[in-house]
Design an enzyme around this catalytic site. Structure first.
Site, PDB file in Angstrom:
ATOM      1  N   ARG A 144     -11.614 -14.570 -32.973  1.00  0.00           N
ATOM      2  CA  ARG A 144     -12.765 -15.464 -32.920  1.00  0.00           C
ATOM      3  C   ARG A 144     -13.600 -15.369 -31.642  1.00  0.00           C
ATOM      4  O   ARG A 144     -14.495 -16.171 -31.449  1.00  0.00           O
ATOM      5  CB  ARG A 144     -12.319 -16.906 -33.206  1.00  0.00           C
ATOM      6  CG  ARG A 144     -12.059 -17.142 -34.696  1.00  0.00           C
ATOM      7  CD  ARG A 144     -11.713 -18.564 -35.013  1.00  0.00           C
ATOM      8  NE  ARG A 144     -10.466 -18.940 -34.410  1.00  0.00           N
ATOM      9  CZ  ARG A 144      -9.263 -18.663 -34.923  1.00  0.00           C
ATOM     10  NH1 ARG A 144      -9.155 -18.043 -36.071  1.00  0.00           N
ATOM     11  NH2 ARG A 144      -8.171 -19.017 -34.299  1.00  0.00           N
ATOM     12  N   GLY A 205       0.612 -18.593 -35.490  1.00  0.00           N
ATOM     13  CA  GLY A 205       1.652 -17.904 -36.233  1.00  0.00           C
ATOM     14  C   GLY A 205       2.179 -18.717 -37.396  1.00  0.00           C
ATOM     15  O   GLY A 205       2.342 -18.199 -38.479  1.00  0.00           O
ATOM     16  N   GLU A 206       2.415 -19.993 -37.192  1.00  0.00           N
ATOM     17  CA  GLU A 206       2.860 -20.886 -38.267  1.00  0.00           C
ATOM     18  C   GLU A 206       4.182 -20.488 -38.892  1.00  0.00           C
ATOM     19  O   GLU A 206       4.518 -20.948 -39.967  1.00  0.00           O
ATOM     20  CB  GLU A 206       1.815 -20.948 -39.398  1.00  0.00           C
ATOM     21  CG  GLU A 206       0.537 -21.563 -38.935  1.00  0.00           C
ATOM     22  CD  GLU A 206       0.207 -22.887 -39.583  1.00  0.00           C
ATOM     23  OE1 GLU A 206       0.999 -23.369 -40.404  1.00  0.00           O
ATOM     24  OE2 GLU A 206      -0.837 -23.443 -39.233  1.00  0.00           O
ATOM     25  N   ASN A 282      -0.022 -28.141 -36.536  1.00  0.00           N
ATOM     26  CA  ASN A 282       1.085 -28.894 -37.120  1.00  0.00           C
ATOM     27  C   ASN A 282       2.428 -28.297 -36.673  1.00  0.00           C
ATOM     28  O   ASN A 282       2.465 -27.231 -36.075  1.00  0.00           O
ATOM     29  CB  ASN A 282       0.975 -28.854 -38.652  1.00  0.00           C
ATOM     30  CG  ASN A 282       0.856 -27.431 -39.151  1.00  0.00           C
ATOM     31  OD1 ASN A 282      -0.166 -26.799 -38.998  1.00  0.00           O
ATOM     32  ND2 ASN A 282       1.949 -26.916 -39.707  1.00  0.00           N
ATOM     33  N   ASP A 327       0.060 -30.250 -43.024  1.00  0.00           N
ATOM     34  CA  ASP A 327      -0.658 -29.094 -42.483  1.00  0.00           C
ATOM     35  C   ASP A 327      -2.020 -29.487 -41.918  1.00  0.00           C
ATOM     36  O   ASP A 327      -2.982 -28.736 -42.002  1.00  0.00           O
ATOM     37  CB  ASP A 327      -0.821 -27.990 -43.544  1.00  0.00           C
ATOM     38  CG  ASP A 327      -1.130 -26.633 -42.906  1.00  0.00           C
ATOM     39  OD1 ASP A 327      -1.025 -26.522 -41.669  1.00  0.00           O
ATOM     40  OD2 ASP A 327      -1.499 -25.709 -43.650  1.00  0.00           O
ATOM     41  N   TRP A 415     -11.720 -24.569 -38.520  1.00  0.00           N
ATOM     42  CA  TRP A 415     -12.065 -23.970 -37.220  1.00  0.00           C
ATOM     43  C   TRP A 415     -13.538 -23.630 -37.099  1.00  0.00           C
ATOM     44  O   TRP A 415     -14.018 -23.359 -35.988  1.00  0.00           O
ATOM     45  CB  TRP A 415     -11.232 -22.708 -36.978  1.00  0.00           C
ATOM     46  CG  TRP A 415     -11.428 -21.672 -38.039  1.00  0.00           C
ATOM     47  CD1 TRP A 415     -10.655 -21.487 -39.155  1.00  0.00           C
ATOM     48  CD2 TRP A 415     -12.493 -20.716 -38.137  1.00  0.00           C
ATOM     49  NE1 TRP A 415     -11.178 -20.474 -39.932  1.00  0.00           N
ATOM     50  CE2 TRP A 415     -12.302 -19.986 -39.331  1.00  0.00           C
ATOM     51  CE3 TRP A 415     -13.595 -20.404 -37.338  1.00  0.00           C
ATOM     52  CZ2 TRP A 415     -13.158 -18.974 -39.750  1.00  0.00           C
ATOM     53  CZ3 TRP A 415     -14.459 -19.397 -37.745  1.00  0.00           C
ATOM     54  CH2 TRP A 415     -14.233 -18.686 -38.939  1.00  0.00           C
ATOM     55  N   MET A 653      -3.846  -2.812 -42.504  1.00  0.00           N
ATOM     56  CA  MET A 653      -2.774  -3.053 -43.467  1.00  0.00           C
ATOM     57  C   MET A 653      -1.444  -2.981 -42.713  1.00  0.00           C
ATOM     58  O   MET A 653      -1.086  -1.941 -42.170  1.00  0.00           O
ATOM     59  CB  MET A 653      -2.834  -1.984 -44.580  1.00  0.00           C
ATOM     60  CG  MET A 653      -1.623  -1.945 -45.482  1.00  0.00           C
ATOM     61  SD  MET A 653      -1.426  -3.416 -46.549  1.00  0.00           S
ATOM     62  CE  MET A 653       0.283  -3.218 -47.061  1.00  0.00           C
TER      63      MET A 653
HETATM   64 CA    CA Z   1      -1.422 -25.192 -39.935  1.00  0.00          CA
END
Ligand code: CA
Length: 679
Positions: A144, A205-206, A282, A327, A415, A653
């Site tokens: 970003r 990363g979550e 989160n 989330d 975002w 990929m």
């Molecule tokens: Ca999230």
């Protein structure tokens, strides 16, 4: 033989991309002179440059330029465009420094471009293919934006490097790995910020890592301080008293799951207090009951935390969602403003996070001033202003039973940049209407209300806490960020491929341009040789690939990714790519025998692919190929070479070398079955 044919096909594709780059030309830099330091970035009054991702430290994305205004905007036309050799999403906000644009693209590539004509001055490729592509397959490889300081440009790469580049040549000055050894599933997608000679970067990363931000010396890349957003293993001792305090809000063995609370987008430096505000995601697992919350708040997930700029020490925090479970990342952009509330001057921080409330916070002390719903928000009745805590709706924490909740995990706002115009006093917010069903079978996004799945541009008065106007964007749900300007003009691109200008005061549409592809990035404006320009990156993809209700017909490889730049009285013609397509051009070899059992097994194994290639094989965001249409996925040899062998890693990929041959075959059969069914 077949393998050679596949390899040459891949090589051909790659050389096509290189050719695109060779066609660019080298132009001389415009002029130099601005010393980009804390003073320059803090200066709200200069409109010539765009020195930080949010323009200035306030991150309000408001420009004092007014050469382009509501009276003459009909004369606005395309000045130049630059085709970019990528098929990925473009989410960056470019910087403009003395007539040169600096921006990042997919895979952490950085470009420096002459702002007058689009001539490429240099490009930098962090070569992700040779930096752990197999460990970073979880997210969309987006970036970003970059930061600028003195004579250097800074970018964070997907694999966690913070790289300082010479602004004149693009040469690497220093590069440092910002992730610890154990943080292999982290990624960087956000823009760094620079203040007082320090570069700060977060990560995302979550997938169960411990969130943190780290600052580095802008000159040398040496680490200065780090602040963790969630506490670690108590047996190893806490880093500071804030972590000891936070640990009291967790139970069980939370550190084993990492905790998350990553800072994957918004970081705002406040020169008034020499503080850094970080906004956190989160927790993981998403369900608080599964991550050892034990009914605790789980500090500092879904929070805004103020840190001392010099030491990184905790100053205050405000948690938006204690014990977050839906989330609702709180990572959205934080804007600083000086306003008058009830006759008193206040220094405020404003944020429109995923959870659908609009928060006004006193940045002197972190006290909540107001929190108002921006649309349909059912998870809480209201936010109690005294305690700052939400009055939650009942039944939203019991995930054993299905229930509906608004907004969805896409957020009422995500975002994509909003913009605060100090002249009108309004915040312009890219808004999304959608709920989700939660419960035993995870989140699902299906429109229920008539306006579910629609988007709008909302003009909100943060002080009187009411809507001033709203432009309904219909089925264009996932749209771009916003720029406001002293010319009484607000700019925004939309997912359905338009770049539009509205009256800042009334929301009336003043001007529109067909960009030929969906937009999710935010525009900027800058001045070179007395001419005001507006620039925006055009490309579509990312998280929206997870939405099943939505399809604008953008298809991988069919619409060029671009930087578009506009000015008054210009009339360059944009050659459009293919029009939106809603049919599937599936490739099928009738001789291939489909193993139905294996294809059935492939449904589950394919889940790892779905994030990019689309749920149930339906790629709707154009960000990755529809595998039913992929030649490389039409033969077992080609498929194996790409997925396990990493033959397309230069294009983003990932390498899935941990996939067993059986799982790989199952996915292959699932794709072949789907391709045949769609013919
Ligand atoms: Ca999230």
């Amino acid at each position: 033989m077949r393998e050679i044919a596949v390899a040459s096909k891949i090589a051909g594709f790659l050389s096509f991309l290189r050719l695109g780059a060779c066609a660019w030309f080298l132009a001389a830099p415009v002029y130099a002179g601005t010393i980009v330091d804390t003073h320059a970035i803090a200066d709200e009054s200069q409109g010539r440059n765009w020195l930080s991702v949010g323009r200035s430290y306030s991150e309000n994305r408001y420009s004092p330029l007014d050469q382009i205004n509501d009276q003459n905007i009909k004369r606005l036309g395309l000045a130049w465009y630059l085709d970019l050799p990528t098929q990925g999403p473009l989410q960056a906000t470019p910087l403009a420094v003395d007539g040169v644009l600096y921006f990042s693209a997919m895979l952490g590539k950085v470009y420096a471009v002459d702002g007058r004509n689009g001539g490429v001055l240099w490009q930098f490729d962090p070569d992700l293919a040779h930096h752990a592509m197999n460990e970073r397959s979880v997210i969309w490889n987006v970036n970003r934006g970059v930061a600028f300081w003195k004579d250097k440009v800074y970018v964070g790469t997907t694999d966690g490097r913070l790289v300082a580049l010479d602004a004149k040549s693009g040469r690497v000055i220093w590069s440092t790995q910002t992730f610890d050894e154990e943080d292999r599933s982290k990624t960087i997608s956000g823009a760094p910020r620079v203040f007082n000679g320090k570069v700060i970067i977060g990560n995302g990363g979550e997938s169960g890592t411990r969130g943190y931000v780290t600052t580095y010396d802008a000159e040398t890349g040496h680490k200065i301080w780090r602040f963790y957003t969630v506490p670690g293993d108590p047996s190893k001792g806490f880093e500071n008293s804030a972590m000891a305090m936070a640990a009291g809000t967790w139970h069980g063995e939370w550190w084993k799951g990492g905790g998350n609370g990553t800072v994957w987008d918004s970081i705002t430096y406040d020169p008034d207090f020499n503080r850094v505000y970080i906004a956190t995601a989160n927790g993981t697992p998403i369900n608080a009951n599964e991550r050892g919350s034990g009914g605790g708040d789980n500090l500092f997930v879904a929070s805004i935390v103020a840190l001392d700029g010099n030491s990184g020490e905790y100053v205050w925090h405000y948690q938006l969602n204690p014990g977050e479970t839906w989330d609702y990342d709180a990572v959205a952009q934080m804007v600083l403003a000086d306003v008058s509330i009830a006759g008193k001057p206040r220094k405020i921080l404003i944020q429109a996070p995923k959870n659908g409330f609009f928060y006004v916070i006193d940045r002197a002390n972190g006290q909540l001033i107001s929190a108002e719903k921006l649309g349909k928000v059912t998870w809480a009745e209201r936010i109690d202003l005294k305690s700052g805590r939400p009055i939650e709706a009942s039944g939203i924490r019991d995930l054993n039973k299905p229930f509906m909740i608004w907004p969805s995990a896409f957020g009422l706002h995500n975002w994509q940049a909003m913009s605060f115009d100090p002249k009108t006093g309004l915040v312009y917010i890219p808004k999304m209407n959608l709920g989700m069903s939660m419960g035993p079978q995870n989140m699902q996004f299906k429109p229920v209300d008539a306006d579910d799945g629609t988007g709008s541009l909302l003009a909100w008065d943060p002080i009187s806490r009411q809507k001033r106007w709203e432009v309904e964007l219909g089925s264009s749900f996932w749209n771009g960020g916003v720029l406001s300007s002293a010319g009484n003009v607000v700019f925004q691109g939309t997912g359905d491929g338009h770049f539009s200008a509205y009256s800042a005061a009334t929301g009336r549409t003043l001007w529109q341009f067909n960009a030929g592809l969906g937009i999710e990035a935010a525009p900027i404006t800058y001045l070179v040789n007395g001419v005001q320009y507006v620039s925006i990156l055009v490309a579509y993809g990312g998280a929206i690939s997870l939405a099943q209700f939505h399809d604008y017909g953008w298809r991988y490889g069919e619409q060029p990714r671009r930087l578009l730049t506009f000015a008054l009285d210009k009339n360059a013609v944009l050659p459009l790519g293919a029009p939106p397509r809603f049919t599937v051009k599936a490739i099928d070899d009738p001789a291939l025998v489909i193993d139905q059992n294996l294809a059935e097994k492939g449904v589950k194994a394919y889940q790892r692919c779905a994030r990019c290639h689309g749920i149930q094989l339906q790629s709707r965001s154009s960000f990755a190929r529809d595998l039913r249409e992929s030649e490389l996925a039409s033969t077992w040899e080609g498929f194996k070479l790409v997925v396990q062998g990493g033959a397309m890693s230069a294009l983003g990929m990932p390498i899935f070398d941990d996939l067993s041959d059986e799982d790989l075959r199952a996915i292959f059969m699932y794709i072949r079955q789907g391709a045949r069914a769609s013919r």
